[in-house]
Design a protein around this motif. Structure first.
Motif, mmCIF file in Angstrom:
data_model
loop_
_atom_site.group_PDB
_atom_site.id
_atom_site.type_symbol
_atom_site.label_atom_id
_atom_site.label_comp_id
_atom_site.label_asym_id
_atom_site.label_seq_id
_atom_site.Cartn_x
_atom_site.Cartn_y
_atom_site.Cartn_z
ATOM 1 N N GLY A 1 17.874 5.836 -6.530
ATOM 2 C CA GLY A 1 18.106 6.499 -7.363
ATOM 3 C C GLY A 1 18.990 7.757 -7.026
ATOM 4 N N PRO A 2 19.590 8.730 -8.439
ATOM 5 C CA PRO A 2 20.674 8.806 -8.777
ATOM 6 C C PRO A 2 20.018 10.221 -8.007
ATOM 7 C CG PRO A 2 20.705 8.800 -10.731
ATOM 8 C CD PRO A 2 19.521 7.143 -9.669
ATOM 9 N N THR A 3 18.940 10.752 -8.654
ATOM 10 C CA THR A 3 17.754 11.549 -8.554
ATOM 11 C C THR A 3 16.380 11.502 -8.212
ATOM 12 O OG1 THR A 3 16.780 12.110 -10.224
ATOM 13 C CG2 THR A 3 19.175 13.037 -10.029
ATOM 14 N N LYS A 4 15.830 12.208 -7.001
ATOM 15 C CA LYS A 4 14.442 13.021 -6.636
ATOM 16 C C LYS A 4 13.394 12.583 -7.778
ATOM 17 C CE LYS A 4 10.712 14.775 -3.729
ATOM 18 N NZ LYS A 4 10.677 15.415 -2.969
ATOM 19 N N ALA A 5 14.452 13.368 -8.985
ATOM 20 C CA ALA A 5 13.420 12.950 -10.683
ATOM 21 C C ALA A 5 13.194 11.812 -10.964
ATOM 22 C CB ALA A 5 13.879 14.018 -11.551
ATOM 23 N N GLU A 6 14.293 11.442 -10.898
ATOM 24 C CA GLU A 6 13.931 9.620 -11.414
ATOM 25 C C GLU A 6 13.015 9.195 -10.870
ATOM 26 O OE1 GLU A 6 16.886 6.069 -12.149
ATOM 27 O OE2 GLU A 6 17.402 7.841 -11.693
ATOM 28 N N ILE A 7 13.198 9.445 -9.401
ATOM 29 C CA ILE A 7 12.303 8.386 -8.774
ATOM 30 C C ILE A 7 10.803 8.274 -8.537
ATOM 31 C CG2 ILE A 7 11.315 8.281 -6.040
ATOM 32 C CD1 ILE A 7 14.065 6.936 -7.434
ATOM 33 N N GLU A 8 10.759 10.271 -8.619
ATOM 34 C CA GLU A 8 9.145 10.884 -9.043
ATOM 35 C C GLU A 8 8.927 9.927 -10.847
ATOM 36 O OE1 GLU A 8 10.085 14.444 -9.035
ATOM 37 O OE2 GLU A 8 9.575 15.112 -7.186
ATOM 38 N N HIS A 9 9.541 9.781 -11.515
ATOM 39 C CA HIS A 9 9.101 9.646 -13.095
ATOM 40 C C HIS A 9 8.781 7.943 -13.103
ATOM 41 C CE1 HIS A 9 9.405 8.036 -17.106
ATOM 42 N NE2 HIS A 9 10.570 7.045 -16.911
ATOM 43 N N PHE B 1 15.660 7.298 -1.063
ATOM 44 C CA PHE B 1 13.962 8.091 -0.828
ATOM 45 C C PHE B 1 12.985 7.146 -0.026
ATOM 46 C CE2 PHE B 1 16.633 9.080 -4.669
ATOM 47 C CZ PHE B 1 16.376 10.841 -4.222
ATOM 48 N N VAL B 2 12.498 7.895 0.743
ATOM 49 C CA VAL B 2 10.847 7.259 1.270
ATOM 50 C C VAL B 2 9.950 7.234 0.812
ATOM 51 C CG1 VAL B 2 10.078 6.308 3.158
ATOM 52 C CG2 VAL B 2 12.448 6.743 3.653
ATOM 53 N N VAL B 3 9.681 6.426 0.072
ATOM 54 C CA VAL B 3 8.086 6.930 -1.367
ATOM 55 C C VAL B 3 6.810 6.947 0.171
ATOM 56 C CG1 VAL B 3 6.676 6.534 -2.750
ATOM 57 C CG2 VAL B 3 9.203 6.338 -2.366
ATOM 58 N N LEU B 4 6.276 7.360 0.174
ATOM 59 C CA LEU B 4 5.103 6.421 1.555
ATOM 60 C C LEU B 4 3.808 6.622 0.389
ATOM 61 C CD1 LEU B 4 5.833 9.361 4.530
ATOM 62 C CD2 LEU B 4 6.402 7.349 4.242
ATOM 63 N N LEU B 5 3.261 5.794 0.213
ATOM 64 C CA LEU B 5 1.677 6.084 -0.002
ATOM 65 C C LEU B 5 0.872 5.627 1.115
ATOM 66 C CD1 LEU B 5 3.454 3.760 -1.760
ATOM 67 C CD2 LEU B 5 1.917 3.212 -2.715
ATOM 68 N N HIS B 6 -0.159 7.411 0.203
ATOM 69 C CA HIS B 6 -1.590 6.720 1.250
ATOM 70 C C HIS B 6 -3.061 7.038 -0.122
ATOM 71 C CE1 HIS B 6 -4.648 8.215 4.221
ATOM 72 N NE2 HIS B 6 -4.610 9.187 3.432
ATOM 73 N N TYR B 7 -3.839 6.118 0.818
ATOM 74 C CA TYR B 7 -4.332 5.804 -0.075
ATOM 75 C C TYR B 7 -5.712 6.796 -0.303
ATOM 76 C CZ TYR B 7 -2.441 1.173 -0.672
ATOM 77 O OH TYR B 7 -2.015 -0.165 0.149
ATOM 78 N N THR B 8 -6.454 6.796 -1.062
ATOM 79 C CA THR B 8 -7.611 7.399 -1.117
ATOM 80 C C THR B 8 -9.120 7.064 -1.636
ATOM 81 O OG1 THR B 8 -7.006 8.106 -3.830
ATOM 82 C CG2 THR B 8 -5.989 9.379 -2.687
ATOM 83 N N LYS B 9 -8.699 5.790 -2.061
ATOM 84 C CA LYS B 9 -10.463 5.565 -2.707
ATOM 85 C C LYS B 9 -10.252 4.005 -1.669
ATOM 86 C CE LYS B 9 -10.596 6.708 -6.906
ATOM 87 N NZ LYS B 9 -9.788 6.947 -8.481
ATOM 88 N N PRO B 10 -11.215 3.747 -1.428
ATOM 89 C CA PRO B 10 -11.872 2.875 -0.663
ATOM 90 C C PRO B 10 -11.031 1.047 -0.538
ATOM 91 C CG PRO B 10 -13.780 3.553 -1.119
ATOM 92 C CD PRO B 10 -12.189 4.259 -2.254
ATOM 93 N N LEU B 11 -11.006 0.551 0.027
ATOM 94 C CA LEU B 11 -10.239 -1.158 0.314
ATOM 95 C C LEU B 11 -10.187 -1.831 -1.040
ATOM 96 C CD1 LEU B 11 -9.084 -1.532 3.208
ATOM 97 C CD2 LEU B 11 -7.097 -0.376 1.645
ATOM 98 N N ALA B 12 -11.181 -1.866 -1.601
ATOM 99 C CA ALA B 12 -11.771 -2.561 -2.113
ATOM 100 C C ALA B 12 -11.126 -2.126 -3.543
ATOM 101 C CB ALA B 12 -13.574 -2.212 -2.476
#
Length: 96
Positions: A53-61, A2-13
């Protein structure tokens, strides 16, 4: 894998306030064998985690346990993929 991409929704501070806790979270899942690589995006708008991980559900958890998730610092996109080619140095990742 899995590739997990995070996108910040708050300022860097605000992001910086939780970086220490986020790194502890990452370390826990490196130790468990779930995380293989991670780092910030450039420019610094979020991050990337290569996970197994074995499943996407596990990575989501697992992601729901990230302080960035709990504090609504970032939004997450989880992309599942099956590696079929690699640089020879990374060939073992195709077998995960």
């Amino acid at each position: 894998m899995f590739v997990v991409l995070l996108h910040y929704t708050k300022p860097l501070a605000e992001v910086d306030r939780f970086v220490g806790e986020h790194r502890e979270f990452l370390e826990r899942y490196y130790a468990s064998g779930h995380f293989l690589l991670s780092g910030r995006q450039e420019p610094r708008t979020g991050g990337v985690i290569l996970a197994k991980g074995p499943t996407k559900a596990e990575i989501e958890h697992i992601i729901r346990l990230d302080p960035f998730y709990k504090e609504q610092i970032a939004e997450y996109q989880i992309v599942e993929f099956v590696p079929s080619m690699s640089d020879p140095q990374l060939a073992s990742l195709k077998e995960l």
